[in-house]
Motif scaffolding. Structure first.
Motif, mmCIF file in Angstrom:
data_model
loop_
_atom_site.group_PDB
_atom_site.id
_atom_site.type_symbol
_atom_site.label_atom_id
_atom_site.label_comp_id
_atom_site.label_asym_id
_atom_site.label_seq_id
_atom_site.Cartn_x
_atom_site.Cartn_y
_atom_site.Cartn_z
ATOM 1 N N TYR A 1 0.867 -1.170 0.000
ATOM 2 C CA TYR A 1 0.000 0.000 0.000
ATOM 3 C C TYR A 1 0.909 1.227 0.000
ATOM 4 C CZ TYR A 1 -4.189 2.750 0.769
ATOM 5 O OH TYR A 1 -5.228 3.639 0.612
ATOM 6 N N LEU A 2 0.911 1.955 -1.117
ATOM 7 C CA LEU A 2 1.894 3.008 -1.359
ATOM 8 C C LEU A 2 1.268 4.389 -1.155
ATOM 9 C CD1 LEU A 2 3.448 1.439 -4.568
ATOM 10 C CD2 LEU A 2 4.060 1.053 -2.191
ATOM 11 N N CYS A 3 1.937 5.192 -0.330
ATOM 12 C CA CYS A 3 1.420 6.503 0.050
ATOM 13 C C CYS A 3 2.369 7.608 -0.396
ATOM 14 C CB CYS A 3 1.247 6.582 1.567
ATOM 15 S SG CYS A 3 0.296 5.224 2.280
ATOM 16 N N ALA A 4 1.790 8.778 -0.626
ATOM 17 C CA ALA A 4 2.602 9.941 -0.985
ATOM 18 C C ALA A 4 2.964 10.764 0.231
ATOM 19 C CB ALA A 4 1.858 10.815 -1.993
ATOM 20 N N LYS A 5 2.161 10.681 1.285
ATOM 21 C CA LYS A 5 2.365 11.529 2.455
ATOM 22 C C LYS A 5 2.064 10.739 3.722
ATOM 23 C CE LYS A 5 1.272 15.974 0.259
ATOM 24 N NZ LYS A 5 1.220 15.492 -1.112
ATOM 25 N N ASN A 6 2.641 11.191 4.841
ATOM 26 C CA ASN A 6 2.440 10.508 6.121
ATOM 27 C C ASN A 6 0.978 10.450 6.531
ATOM 28 O OD1 ASN A 6 5.142 9.967 6.542
ATOM 29 N ND2 ASN A 6 5.514 11.869 7.648
ATOM 30 N N ILE A 7 0.246 11.528 6.247
ATOM 31 C CA ILE A 7 -1.151 11.579 6.677
ATOM 32 C C ILE A 7 -1.968 10.489 6.001
ATOM 33 C CG2 ILE A 7 -1.962 13.235 4.930
ATOM 34 C CD1 ILE A 7 -3.525 14.563 7.313
ATOM 35 N N HIS B 1 -2.224 10.734 -8.300
ATOM 36 C CA HIS B 1 -1.881 11.950 -9.050
ATOM 37 C C HIS B 1 -0.527 12.506 -8.618
ATOM 38 C CE1 HIS B 1 -3.772 13.461 -5.360
ATOM 39 N NE2 HIS B 1 -2.990 14.521 -5.512
ATOM 40 N N ASN B 2 -0.128 12.219 -7.356
ATOM 41 C CA ASN B 2 1.166 12.692 -6.866
ATOM 42 C C ASN B 2 2.347 11.933 -7.474
ATOM 43 O OD1 ASN B 2 0.665 14.789 -4.815
ATOM 44 N ND2 ASN B 2 -0.475 13.183 -3.760
ATOM 45 N N LEU B 3 2.068 10.764 -8.018
ATOM 46 C CA LEU B 3 3.161 9.925 -8.507
ATOM 47 C C LEU B 3 3.845 10.514 -9.738
ATOM 48 C CD1 LEU B 3 4.782 7.333 -8.107
ATOM 49 C CD2 LEU B 3 3.018 6.085 -9.404
ATOM 50 N N VAL B 4 3.155 11.355 -10.480
ATOM 51 C CA VAL B 4 3.753 11.931 -11.700
ATOM 52 C C VAL B 4 5.015 12.719 -11.356
ATOM 53 C CG1 VAL B 4 3.438 13.507 -13.632
ATOM 54 C CG2 VAL B 4 1.567 11.992 -12.949
ATOM 55 N N ASP B 5 4.874 13.728 -10.506
ATOM 56 C CA ASP B 5 6.033 14.549 -10.145
ATOM 57 C C ASP B 5 7.040 13.766 -9.310
ATOM 58 O OD1 ASP B 5 5.205 16.780 -11.507
ATOM 59 O OD2 ASP B 5 4.209 17.694 -9.787
ATOM 60 N N ARG B 6 6.555 12.905 -8.415
ATOM 61 C CA ARG B 6 7.466 12.113 -7.598
ATOM 62 C C ARG B 6 8.310 11.195 -8.471
ATOM 63 N NH1 ARG B 6 6.280 10.919 -2.256
ATOM 64 N NH2 ARG B 6 8.120 9.588 -2.422
ATOM 65 N N MET C 1 11.189 13.199 -18.359
ATOM 66 C CA MET C 1 9.975 13.954 -18.644
ATOM 67 C C MET C 1 8.723 13.082 -18.556
ATOM 68 S SD MET C 1 11.404 16.343 -21.754
ATOM 69 C CE MET C 1 12.107 14.931 -22.633
ATOM 70 N N ASN C 2 8.858 11.833 -18.924
ATOM 71 C CA ASN C 2 7.735 10.898 -18.836
ATOM 72 C C ASN C 2 8.231 9.610 -18.188
ATOM 73 O OD1 ASN C 2 5.602 9.150 -19.133
ATOM 74 N ND2 ASN C 2 5.175 9.691 -21.253
ATOM 75 N N PRO C 3 7.817 9.332 -16.940
ATOM 76 C CA PRO C 3 8.351 8.174 -16.217
ATOM 77 C C PRO C 3 7.607 6.870 -16.472
ATOM 78 C CG PRO C 3 6.960 9.453 -14.761
ATOM 79 C CD PRO C 3 6.963 10.179 -16.096
ATOM 80 N N ARG C 4 6.777 6.803 -17.499
ATOM 81 C CA ARG C 4 5.911 5.647 -17.697
ATOM 82 C C ARG C 4 6.695 4.341 -17.820
ATOM 83 N NH1 ARG C 4 2.092 4.997 -20.873
ATOM 84 N NH2 ARG C 4 2.610 2.908 -21.580
ATOM 85 N N TYR D 1 -4.285 11.346 -19.552
ATOM 86 C CA TYR D 1 -3.041 12.002 -19.122
ATOM 87 C C TYR D 1 -2.301 11.112 -18.128
ATOM 88 C CZ TYR D 1 -0.303 15.376 -16.305
ATOM 89 O OH TYR D 1 0.677 16.027 -15.612
ATOM 90 N N TYR D 2 -3.008 10.571 -17.158
ATOM 91 C CA TYR D 2 -2.371 9.730 -16.145
ATOM 92 C C TYR D 2 -1.990 8.357 -16.693
ATOM 93 C CZ TYR D 2 -3.432 13.374 -12.848
ATOM 94 O OH TYR D 2 -3.468 14.582 -12.207
ATOM 95 N N LEU D 3 -2.788 7.840 -17.605
ATOM 96 C CA LEU D 3 -2.401 6.583 -18.266
ATOM 97 C C LEU D 3 -1.086 6.761 -19.013
ATOM 98 C CD1 LEU D 3 -5.869 5.464 -19.666
ATOM 99 C CD2 LEU D 3 -4.505 4.181 -18.033
ATOM 100 N N ASP D 4 -0.946 7.897 -19.699
ATOM 101 C CA ASP D 4 0.278 8.165 -20.470
ATOM 102 C C ASP D 4 1.507 8.235 -19.575
ATOM 103 O OD1 ASP D 4 -0.990 8.266 -22.882
ATOM 104 O OD2 ASP D 4 -1.162 10.449 -22.945
ATOM 105 N N LEU D 5 1.363 8.843 -18.398
ATOM 106 C CA LEU D 5 2.527 9.138 -17.564
ATOM 107 C C LEU D 5 2.812 8.077 -16.500
ATOM 108 C CD1 LEU D 5 2.070 12.978 -17.030
ATOM 109 C CD2 LEU D 5 3.462 11.810 -18.722
ATOM 110 N N LEU D 6 1.822 7.258 -16.177
ATOM 111 C CA LEU D 6 1.991 6.291 -15.093
ATOM 112 C C LEU D 6 1.970 4.841 -15.554
ATOM 113 C CD1 LEU D 6 -0.206 8.011 -12.339
ATOM 114 C CD2 LEU D 6 2.263 8.195 -12.705
#
Length: 777
Positions: free
Chosen positions: A244-250, A379-384, A511-514, A539-544
């Protein structure tokens, strides 16, 4: 008698039982592993005609109630005169004269392979050879031992006997988990609106071994909707482990709260939370050097007792529990969490422990596993991911490095000079502009960095004055990462060179981590990527890493339209050139909105500078209204203090925050803790060379450069911030969008269904009256 099965590789078995001494983070790295593989292939290719390399060996052995299945690949087997020789190859940076045969762990691995080979080929004895390759000098040193069949059998039996209690514990954990998770029941009487559909979609995706991209608005209950079907799949033998993968502690705290609900059913299954080293470390300032950290010193002499006690007594192993056992046994809590993860059904961790090539959990992803990846707030995974798969080096860091290295280390100094010489060449590419970009990697500097790593590796492992070691390691690991990232370089990367004053930096920018993301997710069975804002889905399919055939799910909001009033003011321009001119109108409209009802409001601004400009103008005009403004670089404690100010109150309190910052997503202010958000601007990222590279790339690839680089990321920040208001079926609030662009076609089509009931009201007095009516309804 029924025998339970225990499968292990020779390496796993031997390293677990016989590894001893201190934790060491230098210079063990993926690059060292890659270097070792290359050297293995080199030495194997030099073997004589009868040399067999990478010989697969496997043996089943029944002991007590366990059927051990042990396998692995011996580096080499060959015949020399009348002797059969089994070779184990190791690379080392230890000076050649200091290499000896004292490392029992290395021989133990060879003994296990030798035993299996002797048993399968009816030999009475075999010659075991340990070959060391010194990576700097390229010298080879070998040690040989003749071992009889009886000696090898005795060692192998003793080894399995030592592991027996762990095999029984492992089987007990697996059997308990399978039985308990099979009988797991949904922890609520009824499913929320959309929740059953989401859970069913996740379960079917797991059965079909596919991927799912799901947009699930706030209120559906994303955590339980993904966790429950995934845990049931483990109970039914469909999967082995959940990440279970999280972007933030909260986000992880929500997962633990959900798990506590499931554990109320008194069902034993194992879950482990992996907390970042800095946040779980017992020292005031983390330093993993065993000479400084007592929890790293002798770790492998104490960790097994701690791990056995932990696994025997605990099911939910979060930060507090892990710290408790680690402190009791004086070992590193972070490493204990990694050890415990091998036995867990569920691992809760940050994105980087699965996707980041610098720190990902190698123990799970060297080969494909029957894993489920649940990627929350995807959605946070793109920049991360762009950050994870990019790498940067600077000329100034290597200049500083040369001051830390003793003069007598001539080879290391020579490698640093070579790197600096290449930086000088790179500087010349920026003569007409401070930036230079190329789609091709700079192969010359990659070669120089490779040589530097080899020499620095040897230096760090040698006896030397370690005064500057921590500074050296920073640059060393940056270089290792730069070289590692070069392995991913393809058409989705650009090499970016920046000259500023006397310094030069070079960056491999992803630029694209897919492609790298997809390669990791293919190591598992199923990936579920979900968020409240995953639009536009293409957009998210393309990048993730999605494909045309990837499963997609878009769920409606479970909340009623009557719970929220959505306003758009499209008469105010927040573009940079118009901000001063439109400021009076903006302040007047903000006042009209908040005057309609007392309570807590957040005004989200696109930048700190603009936020301060608006805040100053607002407080000058309305000094009696209580305001709080977000400061830059808040610590976790300061963030919590900021949030603690939100309370159920009849007072008017206006908070000014930055869009895309720590308060625009991931915070959960239910009820009347927050009754309104006002979003100023369309959230566009700041124009800079990096964003312009993205724009150029996606214009060429998709004919959507501006949308991919600016519009879609900006609108995602807007929608995330808008989602702070209505958090439960009992909430009521107002969401206001202020910018002339919100009603233009490119933005109108990005508004999700649950925000489509907006009203366009530009006059402050009319907005005030409409909101009064809303609050009184």
């Amino acid at each position: 008698m029924i025998f339970l099965e225990c499968r292990l590789s020779v390496r796993e078995l031997v390293e677990f039982l016989y590894k001893s001494g201190d934790l060491s983070y230098t210079p063990a790295s993926i690059e060292r592993a890659n270097l070792g593989s290359r050297i293995h292939r080199l030495l194997q290719s030099q073997g004589k005609g009868n040399y067999q390399s990478e010989v697969y060996l496997k043996l089943e052995t029944e002991l007590d109630t366990i059927n051990f299945i042990i396998d692995g690949r011996a580096d080499g087997i060959f015949k020399e005169e009348d002797n059969i020789i089994l070779e184990e190859i190791k690379t080392t940076a230890i000076p050649y004269d200091e290499i000896d045969d004292s490392n029992f762990l290395h021989f133990a691995q060879a003994y296990c392979y030798a035993h299996i080979y002797v048993q399968q080929n009816g030999l009475d004895n075999i010659l075991v050879q340990l070959t060391y390759y010194q990576i700097e000098t390229k010298q080879i040193k070998t040690f040989r031992q003749v071992k009889t069949k009886e000696e090898l059998l005795s060692f192998y039996t003793q080894t399995l006997s030592l592991y027996l209690r762990w095999a029984k514990l492992t089987q007990k954990i697996r059997m308990n988990s399978a039985q308990s998770l099979k009988s797991l029941v949904f922890p609520f009487e009824n499913y929320r609106s959309g929740q059953r559909e989401f859970a069913s979609g996740v379960y079917k995706t797991i059965l079909d071994k596919r991927s799912l991209f799901a947009q699930a608005p706030t209120g559906i209950g994303k955590t339980i909707s993904t966790l429950f079907p995934s845990l049931k799949a483990i109970g039914e033998g469909k999967a082995e482990k959940i990440f279970y993968l999280c972007a933030k502690n909260i986000t992880s705290s929500v997962v633990y709260n959900t798990l506590n609900l499931l554990y109320e059913q008194k069902l034993p299954f194992k879950s482990v939370g992996i907390t970042a080293k800095d946040k779980i470390c017992f020292l005031e300032e983390r330093n993993c050097d065993p000479h400084i950290c007592p929890y790293a010193k002798g770790y492998y002499s104490r960790n097994k007792d701690a791990l056995y006690e932990l696994l025997s007594n605990e099911d939910l192993m979060d930060k507090e529990i892990l710290s408790q056992y680690a402190k009791k046994h004086s070992i590193c809590p972070f490493e204990l969490s990694l050890d415990a993860s091998l036995y867990a059904d569920l691992i809760v961790c940050d994105y980087n422990y699965v996707f980041d090539p610098r720190v990902y959990l190698k123990r799970f992803f060297m080969e494909k596993g029957n894993y489920i990846f649940l990627v929350d707030e995807a959605h946070n995974l793109v920049d991360r991911a762009r950050e994870m798969y990019s790498a940067v080096l600077s000329k100034s860091s290597f200049q500083q490095l040369s001051k830390y290295i003793p003069k007598e280390e001539k080879q290391l100094h020579s490698s640093i000079k070579s790197v600096l010489a290449d930086f000088k060449k790179l500087s010349s590419l920026c003569e007409d502009n401070e930036f230079y970009a190329s789609n091709e990697p700079q192969l010359s500097i990659l070669e120089k960095i490779n040589h530097f790593i080899e020499h620095c590796d040897g230096y760090l492992q040698s006896e030397h004055d370690d005064t500057y070691d921590e500074d050296i390691k920073v640059i060393y690991f940056d270089a290792v990462n730069y070289l590692r990232i070069s392995d991913y370089y393809d058409e989705n990367f650009v090499t970016w060179i920046h000259k500023e004053n006397k310094d030069v930096t070079i960056k491999q920018f992803c630029m694209n981590p897919r492609t790298p993301l997809k390669s990791i997710m293919e190591k598992g069975r199923t990936s579920v990527l979900f968020s409240a804002t995953l639009s536009p889905i293409d957009y998210y399919l393309d990048l993730l890493g999605g494909e045309d055939e990837t499963n997609r799910l878009s769920l409606p909001s479970p909340f009623q339209k009557e719970q929220s009033m959505i306003l758009i003011n499209n008469a105010i321009s927040t573009k940079y050139k118009n901000r001063s001119l439109s400021l009076p109108s903006l302040i007047s409209y903000l006042h009209a909105v908040i005057l309609s009802k007392k309570g807590n409001y957040i005004i989200f601004c696109p930048s700190y500078a603009y936020m301060e400009q608006i805040h100053d103008a607002f407080t000058n005009e309305y000094p009696d209204i209580q305001t709080t403004i977000q400061k830059e670089n808040l610590s976790e404690d300061e963030k919590q203090m900021f949030l603690n100010q939100f309370s159920s109150t009849q007072k008017l309190h206006v908070y000014f925050c930055v869009l895309g910052g720590m308060f625009s997503e991931g915070i959960d202010l239910k009820g009347d803790l927050l009754i309104g958000t006002i979003l100023i601007g369309v959230g566009l990222p700041q124009i800079n060379p990096q964003q312009e590279l993205l724009k150029e790339h996606f214009q060429k690839e998709k004919k959507m450069g501006y949308a991919y680089a600016y519009q879609f990321p900006g609108m995602n920040k807007i929608l995330q911030a808008a989602g702070r208001v209505i958090r439960s079926v009992h909430d009521k609030g107002v969401i206001v969008f202020i910018d002339e662009r919100f009603t233009t076609p490119p933005y109108k089509r990005l508004f999700p269904n649950h925000l489509q009931h907006y009203q366009i009201i530009n006059e402050p007095q009319k907005a005030y009256l409409s909101l009064l009516s809303f609050w009184n309804s």
